[in-house]
Design an enzyme around this catalytic site. Structure first.
Site, short mmCIF file in Angstrom:
data_model
loop_
_atom_site.label_atom_id
_atom_site.label_comp_id
_atom_site.label_asym_id
_atom_site.label_seq_id
_atom_site.Cartn_x
_atom_site.Cartn_y
_atom_site.Cartn_z
N LYS A 251 0.86 -1.18 0.12
CA LYS A 251 0.12 0.04 0.05
C LYS A 251 1.00 1.30 -0.02
CE LYS A 251 -3.98 2.31 2.11
NZ LYS A 251 -3.62 3.54 1.58
N ARG A 256 -3.64 8.20 -5.42
CA ARG A 256 -4.32 7.37 -6.37
C ARG A 256 -4.57 7.96 -7.73
NH1 ARG A 256 -8.99 3.10 -4.64
NH2 ARG A 256 -9.18 2.09 -6.59
N ARG A 271 -8.72 10.40 -7.61
CA ARG A 271 -9.93 9.79 -6.91
C ARG A 271 -11.08 10.58 -6.94
NH1 ARG A 271 -9.23 6.90 -1.93
NH2 ARG A 271 -6.97 7.51 -1.60
N PHE A 341 -1.73 -1.30 -10.24
CA PHE A 341 -1.98 -2.58 -9.44
C PHE A 341 -3.46 -3.07 -10.00
CE2 PHE A 341 -3.65 1.47 -6.89
CZ PHE A 341 -5.15 1.18 -7.07
N ARG A 416 -17.25 0.17 -1.35
CA ARG A 416 -16.22 -0.16 -0.51
C ARG A 416 -16.75 -1.48 0.46
NH1 ARG A 416 -12.99 3.28 2.38
NH2 ARG A 416 -13.88 5.38 1.85
N LYS A 422 -7.64 -3.17 3.84
CA LYS A 422 -6.28 -2.50 4.31
C LYS A 422 -5.59 -3.12 5.28
CE LYS A 422 -8.36 1.87 4.00
NZ LYS A 422 -8.73 3.19 3.93
#
Length: 584
Positions: A251, A256, A271, A341, A416, A422
């Site tokens: 991470k 991002r 984002r 990623f 989400r 995370k």
């Protein structure tokens, strides 16, 4: 639709403290709009001219707006500035100036054809597109003409709009709910289309015209809503949640980025769906050299690195890239590496419904790694101990920890969920993790803090209700410079009552449109009868709060209010504390 009708609805929305009433008012308004103007109605309500990635800005500051008002009303600029200073609302200053103007040249409202929504919108588009020599005079002429045809109430909202201080706080999800109600479409179908193509003006035009939403597809050049992660604090819990096996990747502490490659070139979106291509010309060049696909949508993290050692630098160093005139110097001082990623789309193939392991293969097929573009370091694990070894390795090289993902998970746009988790390093005696909370209110400072806000009421977001629930009152961690900055960025968001999307038991001295997000740390998550976050979820009549909250110094300008820490995350953080807190 007459502009006055829109203004009447905006005034009603502004005066309500109930979100359900807000939705009904908007739905009623949308029903009255023609298909060819519904997009303009929605853009004006949201305070935008076009979707965020198009980057179309009016380029009108307060002084220019007041000059246009002075020209339209005959009121002196000094008098207008005095009105603005007294009221703190440029819209109210405009309303008063238009109501009291006795200038012979000012067209009397009611003696002419009323302003139409399309006329106002088209005039504002012309203002935004006025560039080059004489642009400022052109903007003033266009705006003064608009003010001259406005009623006092119409002028109030035009003035607020042009300086970016509409103060409504109507969220995209509120618009979606109102559109579903107005046009009889399923809210879930609108949400899915919005995740793929997050332009509410465009989607509203589709439903108003009776066109099917399933025709909305992933399109290079139009950013999709990014998939988001939950959080846990132990590798064994993470593996259990992901079905026993996980793809774990570093991470990185960066920005991002959603990278779009098409025939028109390479574009980079944040984002928040804003076009940030101008800040990263080095990344654009590196992507062109590293990616072999003709068309693609890639996800990655842009990380600043030390030019001498190659070590990763904190996210804050990327802020130097945000100032357009400093980009060239920042590229030298803070070079970057793009760590990719995920891949959402490639050469006509929508990959969002494909499993992650397949998307990883596709990513490796089209990316030829270099020192500037790399695939995020990852491994597959089914044992908690080996996850922990990889975790400590990740932290030791300067990352925040790991993102652990289900190998079979699809790319869930805007969600989400528990397919991405995370796993971040512990903060020892403090909370397991920082939280990103929304400023919804403030309390006046005393003593050294007199004249500023001394503390702030913060809230977490609940996607299911599209509401913000209070979590803490924070006054620690702010420097004098921070307090001054907070006052300046919050003043334009000040409203006379609690926002209808905010649930609070506490009475703040000042309320704001929920927009500003800041990072907070604390001792623990505790039970509290004073706050509404997760009210009744653990114990009747009791919510969750951050105990001894402290501002970390990080302003989350990369996050919108709907991307803040959720109430579900707060509950998970509470449950995973080693010690169960007692009510305050």
């Amino acid at each position: 639709m007459q502009f006055g009708e829109l203004v009447k609805a905006l005034a009603a929305v502004e005066s309500t403290t109930q979100r359900s009433v807000m939705v009904k008012l908007l739905a009623s308004l949308f029903k009255k709009a023609l298909p060819e103007e519904i997009d303009k109605v929605i853009y004006l309500i949201l305070g935008d001219l076009r979707p965020p990635w198009e980057g179309l800005e009016l380029g009108v500051g307060e002084k220019l707006c007041l000059r246009a008002l002075a020209k339209a009303t005959g009121t002196s600029q000094a008098e207008l500035e005095s009105m603005y200073k007294k009221t703190g609302d440029i819209g109210e200053a405009a309303r008063r100036a238009l109501a009291s103007s006795k200038r012979p040249g000012l067209l009397a409202f009611g003696s002419q054809k009323p302003l139409e929504v399309s006329e106002v919108y088209d005039a504002l588009i012309k203002v935004a597109r006025a560039t080059g020599e004489g642009a400022q005079d052109m903007k003033i002429a266009l705006l003064s003409s608009l003010f001259a045809r406005s009623s006092p109430e119409e002028g109030k909202y035009i003035a607020r709009f042009v300086v970016g201080k509409l103060r409504l706080g109507v969220a995209d999800m509120t618009i979606i709910e109102a559109l579903a109600d107005a046009y009889g479409v399923r809210k879930e179908d609108l949400e899915r289309a919005y995740h793929v193509y997050p332009d509410l003006g465009h989607l509203a035009k589709l439903v108003a015209s009776g066109k099917p939403l399933d025709e909305v597809k992933v399109t290079p050049g139009v950013p999709v809503l990014p998939m988001l992660a939950q959080r846990l604090s132990s590798s064994s819990e993470i593996l259990a949640k992901l079905g026993g096996a996980a793809i774990c990747e570093y991470k990185y502490d960066g920005e991002r980025a959603q990278i779009h490659i098409s025939q028109s070139g390479v574009r980079i979106f944040s984002r928040r769906l804003e076009d940030i291509t101008h800040a990263y010309p080095d990344v654009v060049k590196a992507v062109r050299e590293a990616v072999s696909a003709r068309e693609a949508i890639l996800e990655g993290e842009i990380v600043a690195v030390d030019p001498d050692t190659g070590e990763m630098l904190p996210f804050q160093e990327l802020m130097h890239r945000k100032r357009k005139h400093e980009v060239a110097a920042a590229m030298e001082m803070y070079p970057t590496v793009l760590y990719l990623f995920d891949i959402v789309y490639v050469d006509g193939e929508d990959l969002t419904n494909e499993p992650l392991i397949y998307r990883r293969v596709k990513l490796s097929e089209i990316v030829h790694e270099s020192d500037k573009v790399q695939i995020a370091k990852w491994q597959m694990f089914d044992d908690p101990d080996t996850v922990d070894v990889f975790f400590h390795e990740a932290v030791s090289v300067g990352t925040e920890g790991l993102i652990c993902k289900s190998p079979t998970s699809e790319y869930e746009m805007g969600a989400r969920g528990w397919n991405w988790i995370k796993y971040k390093r512990d903060y020892k005696s403090e909370m397991i993790d920082t939280v990103d909370l929304v400023v919804v209110g403030a309390f006046y400072g005393r003593g050294k803090r007199a004249g500023l806000y001394g503390a702030f009421l913060l809230a977490a977001y609940d996607p299911s209700s599209d509401m913000f629930y209070t979590v803490c009152k924070v006054g620690s961690g702010f420097t004098d410079a921070d307090l001054k900055k907070m006052y300046e960025i919050l003043q334009p968001l000040k409203i006379p009552h609690r926002h209808p999307r905010v649930s609070s038991k506490m009475e703040a001295d000042v309320w704001f449109v929920p927009q500003v997000v800041i990072e907070v740390i604390g001792a623990e998550i505790t039970l509290s009868p004073l706050h509404t976050c997760c009210l009744g979820a653990v114990r009747p009549g009791v919510g969750l709060a951050v105990r001894f909250p402290r501002f970390t110094g990080r302003y989350r300008t990369d996050k919108g209010p709907e991307q803040a820490t959720t109430v579900a995350e707060m509950l998970e953080l509470y449950k995973r504390q080693k010690k169960v807190a007692q009510p305050e």
